[in-house]
Write a protein that holds these residues in place. Structure first.
Motif, PDB file in Angstrom:
ATOM      1  N   TYR A  41       0.121  11.603   7.849  1.00 21.56           N
ATOM      2  CA  TYR A  41       0.359  10.285   7.260  1.00 21.56           C
ATOM      3  C   TYR A  41      -1.020   9.687   7.038  1.00 21.56           C
ATOM      4  O   TYR A  41      -1.707   9.327   8.005  1.00 21.56           O
ATOM      5  N   ASP A  42      -1.435   9.638   5.766  1.00 19.52           N
ATOM      6  CA  ASP A  42      -2.817   9.279   5.441  1.00 19.52           C
ATOM      7  C   ASP A  42      -3.741  10.101   6.336  1.00 19.52           C
ATOM      8  O   ASP A  42      -3.537  11.302   6.473  1.00 19.52           O
ATOM      9  N   LYS A  44       0.824  -1.221   0.000  1.00 20.23           N
ATOM     10  CA  LYS A  44       0.000   0.000   0.000  1.00 20.23           C
ATOM     11  C   LYS A  44       0.855   1.267   0.000  1.00 20.23           C
ATOM     12  O   LYS A  44       1.825   1.362   0.731  1.00 20.23           O
ATOM     13  N   THR A  51       4.550   7.015  -0.101  1.00 21.60           N
ATOM     14  CA  THR A  51       5.563   6.114   0.436  1.00 21.60           C
ATOM     15  C   THR A  51       4.956   4.764   0.773  1.00 21.60           C
ATOM     16  O   THR A  51       3.758   4.659   1.026  1.00 21.60           O
ATOM     17  N   ASN A  52       5.812   3.747   0.796  1.00 22.32           N
ATOM     18  CA  ASN A  52       5.402   2.405   1.219  1.00 22.32           C
ATOM     19  C   ASN A  52       5.829   2.133   2.662  1.00 22.32           C
ATOM     20  O   ASN A  52       5.500   1.086   3.213  1.00 22.32           O
ATOM     21  N   TYR A  53       6.562   3.061   3.258  1.00 16.31           N
ATOM     22  CA  TYR A  53       7.081   2.846   4.612  1.00 16.31           C
ATOM     23  C   TYR A  53       6.014   3.063   5.678  1.00 16.31           C
ATOM     24  O   TYR A  53       5.137   3.910   5.532  1.00 16.31           O
ATOM     25  N   SER A  54       6.155   2.323   6.762  1.00 17.33           N
ATOM     26  CA  SER A  54       5.307   2.533   7.935  1.00 17.33           C
ATOM     27  C   SER A  54       5.708   3.859   8.579  1.00 17.33           C
ATOM     28  O   SER A  54       6.810   4.368   8.311  1.00 17.33           O
ATOM     29  N   PRO A  55       4.867   4.420   9.438  1.00 18.17           N
ATOM     30  CA  PRO A  55       5.240   5.692  10.086  1.00 18.17           C
ATOM     31  C   PRO A  55       6.584   5.625  10.823  1.00 18.17           C
ATOM     32  O   PRO A  55       7.396   6.542  10.702  1.00 18.17           O
ATOM     33  N   ASP A  67       9.172   3.463  10.355  1.00 16.30           N
ATOM     34  CA  ASP A  67      10.278   3.317   9.401  1.00 16.30           C
ATOM     35  C   ASP A  67      10.536   4.625   8.661  1.00 16.30           C
ATOM     36  O   ASP A  67      11.684   4.981   8.387  1.00 16.30           O
ATOM     37  N   HIS A 114       1.123   5.212   0.859  1.00 19.56           N
ATOM     38  CA  HIS A 114       0.550   6.127   1.846  1.00 19.56           C
ATOM     39  C   HIS A 114       0.811   7.564   1.420  1.00 19.56           C
ATOM     40  O   HIS A 114       1.892   7.884   0.931  1.00 19.56           O
TER      41      HIS A 114
END
Length: 166
Positions: free
Chosen positions: A105-106, A2, A64-68, A70, A4
């Protein structure tokens, strides 16, 4: 995986401010994800600082594909690479080569010791709202259910902020 929607704010008030913002933008593009939109440069007074020089700020929309978490780690690495060294004096703002804040972030809300999203002070800071308004005036703040444009209209921050160029 996903993608973001993330909004960042760059800031610099040391030496060649545009150079630091541009250098960090390249690293953001290389390391974090696709840059969708970039605001103009904005010049502003420092918020809650003594003995400072004028800041340059810019808002950026990325995918981005990174988690918050990361994403935060990668941002801290970019800041360190460009030369930012955080002092142990907690609570005091300092002059810096580069500062990169995660604004949104989203539409999620995170409130932890190491990360707060949306940025907890963005609604109080004209130097954040002006560049954000240029690239995403209708971005909704998930906590207040107001757009950036509406929040800017309510902002009581009177510090100097001026658009200087694209």
């Amino acid at each position: 995986m996903k993608e973001h929607d993330v909004f960042l704010l760059q800031g610099s008030n040391k030496e060649n401010k545009k150079k630091y913002l541009d250098q960090s933008l390249i690293l953001i593009s290389d390391e974090l994800g696709k840059v969708i939109k970039i605001s103009s440069y904005f010049e502003s007074e420092a918020w809650n600082m003594k003995n400072y020089s004028i800041f340059y700020n810019r808002a950026i929309h990325i995918k981005t594909n990174y988690s918050p978490i990361d994403l935060l780690k990668k941002i801290l690495n970019i800041e360190f690479f460009i030369g930012r060294r955080k002092n142990s004096c907690q609570g005091e703002y300092q002059n810096r080569e580069i500062d990169i804040d995660i604004l949104f972030y989203d539409h999620i809300m995170i409130y932890s010791f190491i990360l707060k999203i949306p940025h907890p002070l963005l609604h109080l800071r004209r130097f954040v709202l002006e560049p954000m308004c240029e690239i995403a005036p209708n971005q909704n703040h998930p906590m207040f259910n107001l757009t950036i444009l509406e929040i800017l209209g309510l902002c009581i921050d009177k510090l100097y902020v001026k658009k200087i160029s694209k």
